[in-house]
Scaffold this motif. Structure first.
Motif, PDB file in Angstrom:
ATOM      1  N   UNK A 130       0.785  -1.229   0.000  1.00  0.00           N
ATOM      2  CA  UNK A 130       0.000   0.000   0.000  1.00  0.00           C
ATOM      3  C   UNK A 130       0.814   1.275   0.000  1.00  0.00           C
ATOM      4  N   UNK A 131       2.139   1.166  -0.024  1.00  0.00           N
ATOM      5  CA  UNK A 131       2.973   2.377  -0.018  1.00  0.00           C
ATOM      6  C   UNK A 131       2.850   3.111  -1.350  1.00  0.00           C
ATOM      7  N   UNK A 132       2.844   4.437  -1.328  1.00  0.00           N
ATOM      8  CA  UNK A 132       2.914   5.192  -2.582  1.00  0.00           C
ATOM      9  C   UNK A 132       4.322   5.103  -3.158  1.00  0.00           C
ATOM     10  N   UNK A 133       4.413   5.062  -4.467  1.00  0.00           N
ATOM     11  CA  UNK A 133       5.692   4.887  -5.143  1.00  0.00           C
ATOM     12  C   UNK A 133       5.814   5.936  -6.245  1.00  0.00           C
ATOM     13  N   UNK A 134       7.001   6.493  -6.362  1.00  0.00           N
ATOM     14  CA  UNK A 134       7.311   7.401  -7.465  1.00  0.00           C
ATOM     15  C   UNK A 134       8.408   6.777  -8.312  1.00  0.00           C
ATOM     16  N   UNK A 135       8.101   6.562  -9.596  1.00  0.00           N
ATOM     17  CA  UNK A 135       9.079   6.048 -10.548  1.00  0.00           C
ATOM     18  C   UNK A 135       9.690   7.232 -11.300  1.00  0.00           C
ATOM     19  N   UNK A 136      10.998   7.237 -11.426  1.00  0.00           N
ATOM     20  CA  UNK A 136      11.704   8.301 -12.144  1.00  0.00           C
ATOM     21  C   UNK A 136      12.534   7.682 -13.251  1.00  0.00           C
ATOM     22  N   UNK A 137      12.281   8.138 -14.474  1.00  0.00           N
ATOM     23  CA  UNK A 137      13.046   7.679 -15.633  1.00  0.00           C
ATOM     24  C   UNK A 137      14.171   8.694 -15.852  1.00  0.00           C
ATOM     25  N   UNK A 138      15.363   8.327 -15.426  1.00  0.00           N
ATOM     26  CA  UNK A 138      16.449   9.296 -15.386  1.00  0.00           C
ATOM     27  C   UNK A 138      17.405   9.090 -16.554  1.00  0.00           C
ATOM     28  N   UNK A 139      17.667  10.184 -17.234  1.00  0.00           N
ATOM     29  CA  UNK A 139      18.690  10.219 -18.274  1.00  0.00           C
ATOM     30  C   UNK A 139      19.277  11.625 -18.286  1.00  0.00           C
ATOM     31  N   UNK A 140      20.262  11.876 -19.138  1.00  0.00           N
ATOM     32  CA  UNK A 140      20.932  13.176 -19.125  1.00  0.00           C
ATOM     33  C   UNK A 140      21.174  13.651 -20.545  1.00  0.00           C
ATOM     34  N   UNK A 141      20.597  14.785 -20.881  1.00  0.00           N
ATOM     35  CA  UNK A 141      20.875  15.411 -22.172  1.00  0.00           C
ATOM     36  C   UNK A 141      22.204  16.148 -22.101  1.00  0.00           C
TER      37      UNK A 141
END
Length: 597
Positions: free
Chosen positions: A213-224
């Motif tokens: 039941x925990x809230x989750x934040x997914x981050x798609x990380x890349x670098x321009x």
């Protein structure tokens, strides 16, 4: 960015700003460096041409003061932010108090033909190489070469276009023009190296420790890269190759309100350009989700969990560790393990205003959310019912008994929660006690003697206050002191009863079933009538008359006491029942005794 800056200037500006990043709290921020832009956006020019350099501060802000450097030497400090140059070399600027910009290499050529290309090429770019010739130079036979191999004839066009550049575009490029049939002019060489627009994204999860039941934040990380920091990317998220949400988005973050152990599947993300010409997918990750542990706190009033009939019973349930929103419900489980949901129980608090015996059982709280239910430990509630007023009874072994035989006093409360403790009293003096752990009755035995005339009663108590029975009065009459019975020896039909040293008890009693029942002159007086069961005497308020039973034993010489059993109506507070016993005693020597009916 100022509107006067052309796209090519921006392109050169970004190319001249390398990515200098520092990890700060799992994010990346660019160090505040000065930035140089070029107009026109080339690094190779004909000698005599002028290039305008513009110095910007961090975030493309125009500085108040600018310092200019040529081959690492300061050449001036001006109030503006532009500087015109015509000299080959390495140029740098410093806007206000920021760091120096990266070096810019400019070359002013004396050659009649120059090939110009962008400072950097990234995957997906549309690249244009331009072949410029000085005035007077023929352009009729212009040819482009890649790695020394002539490319398809371009005719009179001075531009070579490469659409959606990838690794196949890498190489050394130059251009030539033919002056005569035997001679041609060649330009400088431009090296094209297609760089990665952005690395493969990395999918990151926040927080790192997850429970049901925990809230989750997914981050798609890349670098321009700095040269392409103005490029627009979109991000897509997947669970087990199935798209999450409504599609791709410009934000690199995706929020999941609650994640559960059954959602533990491979997750991935993709980063791609808006035209989808460049798209890269992250490696799959599998999150670890700990199963939720419900921490229930149940409070009850009274806290002892032992509730007396008629009292208030209150339950309160709270739970930690279960993600909301949750619904609380109360259940009761009986001795047969049957579960019953309590009506109107979808609240943390449940109250029974006045409990009774049927409210006893195991109670537990259930917390439910959208995915599953959690159950607390059961709380056992015992209902203590006060004892009812007990009934005292007297039992004798048979119709004839001898002195010293054991009589039984029985005390029984027909209602009340066990264990029940029974106390027996004779003339307000305690005789003894008896305990009934699982209900039932208590008993007390004693050997009857002529001195046992008096009042008996009992008390029942289960901790909620004792209850007292009616009084049972026992009367034992010694006929050696009362000669009225032997005088009737001459009456016809008399029976002779003779006893030896061991005297017997003659006892019989008949109870009317209700007020106004059979009188003492009924069938019980018939000599042929006999009672098949042991006689029992109850302290029940009804008229009772004890009837004598005689035995004709001519060989025995015994004087019998007179037998009487009377039940008197008593005051409303306590009923007194009277039982008279006939106790045989040894007669005087040589004196026979006759008892007639």
């Amino acid at each position: 960015m100022p509107p006067a800056v052309s796209p090519w200037v921006v392109f050169t500006l970004l190319w001249l700003t390398p990515p200098v990043v520092t990890p700060v709290s799992r994010q990346y921020e660019t160090a505040p460096k000065s930035v140089i832009s070029l107009e026109p956006p080339w690094t190779t020019f004909f000698q005599g041409e002028t290039v305008t350099l513009t110095c910007y501060g961090f975030g493309f802000n125009l500085p108040q003061k600018t310092k200019w450097y040529w081959n690492s030497k300061i050449v001036g400090e001006i109030q503006g932010h532009t500087f015109k140059v015509r000299m080959s070399g390495v140029h740098q600027c410093q806007a206000d108090n920021l760091h120096l910009s990266i070096p810019v290499h400019l070359h002013f050529s004396k050659d009649p033909l120059v090939l110009r290309g962008p400072p950097a090429v990234f995957e997906g770019d549309s690249v244009v190489l331009r072949c410029h010739a000085k005035k007077g130079t023929s352009r009729k036979t212009l040819t482009f070469y890649k790695n020394g191999v002539p490319l398809e004839s371009s005719g009179q066009s001075s531009e070579l276009a490469i659409q959606h550049a990838d690794q196949r575009a890498n190489g050394q490029y130059r251009c030539t023009v033919k002056e005569t049939f035997w001679s041609k002019i060649s330009s400088n060489t431009v090296r094209v190296h297609v760089q990665e627009l952005f690395p493969r994204p990395v999918l990151m999860v926040r927080p790192s420790e997850l429970t049901d039941g925990s809230p989750v934040t997914l981050t798609c990380r890349t670098q321009l890269p700095a040269q392409k920091s103005n490029a627009q990317l979109q991000f897509c998220f997947f669970r087990d190759l199935q798209a999450l949400g409504s599609g791709c988005r410009s934000s690199p973050e995706f929020h999941i309100p609650a994640i559960w152990t059954e959602d533990v599947m491979p997750y991935q993300c993709t980063a791609e350009t808006m035209d989808a010409q460049v798209s890269k997918r992250s490696l799959p990750i599998k999150m670890t989700v700990q199963r939720a542990f419900a921490d229930f706190q149940i409070h009850i009033i009274p806290a002892s969990r032992l509730v007396f009939e008629g009292q208030l019973l209150l339950f309160n349930c709270s739970v930690k560790g279960v993600p909301g929103p949750i619904t609380l419900s109360w259940y009761k489980r009986d001795k047969l393990n049957n579960k019953t949901k309590i009506t109107k129980s979808s609240e943390a608090e449940f109250t029974i205003s006045r409990v009774n015996g049927s409210d006893a059982g195991d109670y537990y709280c259930e917390a439910s959310n959208s995915r599953r239910s959690f159950v607390s430990k059961a709380v056992t509630i015992t209902i203590k019912v006060p004892v009812a007023r007990p009934v005292l009874t007297l039992r004798v072994p048979g119709a004839q008994n001898v002195v010293g035989d054991v009589l039984e006093l029985h005390c029984e409360a027909l209602g009340g929660s066990p264990p029940i403790l029974y106390h027996f009293y004779y003339q307000n003096v305690t005789l003894g006690s008896s305990s009934a752990l699982s209900g039932g009755r208590g008993s007390f035995n004693f050997s009857v003697t002529a001195e046992h005339s008096g009042s008996f009663f009992c008390e029942a108590d289960n901790g909620q206050g004792p209850q007292r029975s009616d009084t049972l009065a026992l009367s034992v009459i010694d006929t050696t002191k009362n000669r009225r019975v032997p005088v009737a020896a001459g009456v016809a039909g008399g029976l002779l009863a003779v006893a030896g040293a061991a005297a017997g008890v003659l006892l019989y009693c008949w109870f009317s079933r209700r007020a106004g029942g059979k009188s003492a002159s009924g069938d019980s007086r018939n000599p042929s009538y006999s009672e098949p069961q042991e006689p029992t005497y109850y302290n029940v308020p009804a008229c009772i008359e004890l009837q004598p039973v005689y035995s004709n034993e001519p060989k025995e010489e015994v004087i019998y006491t007179e037998v009487r059993c009377t039940l008197q109506r008593c005051k409303p507070a306590v009923a007194i029942n009277t039982v008279s016993l006939l106790i045989p005693v040894a007669p005087p020597v040589g004196l026979p005794a006759l008892l007639l009916p």
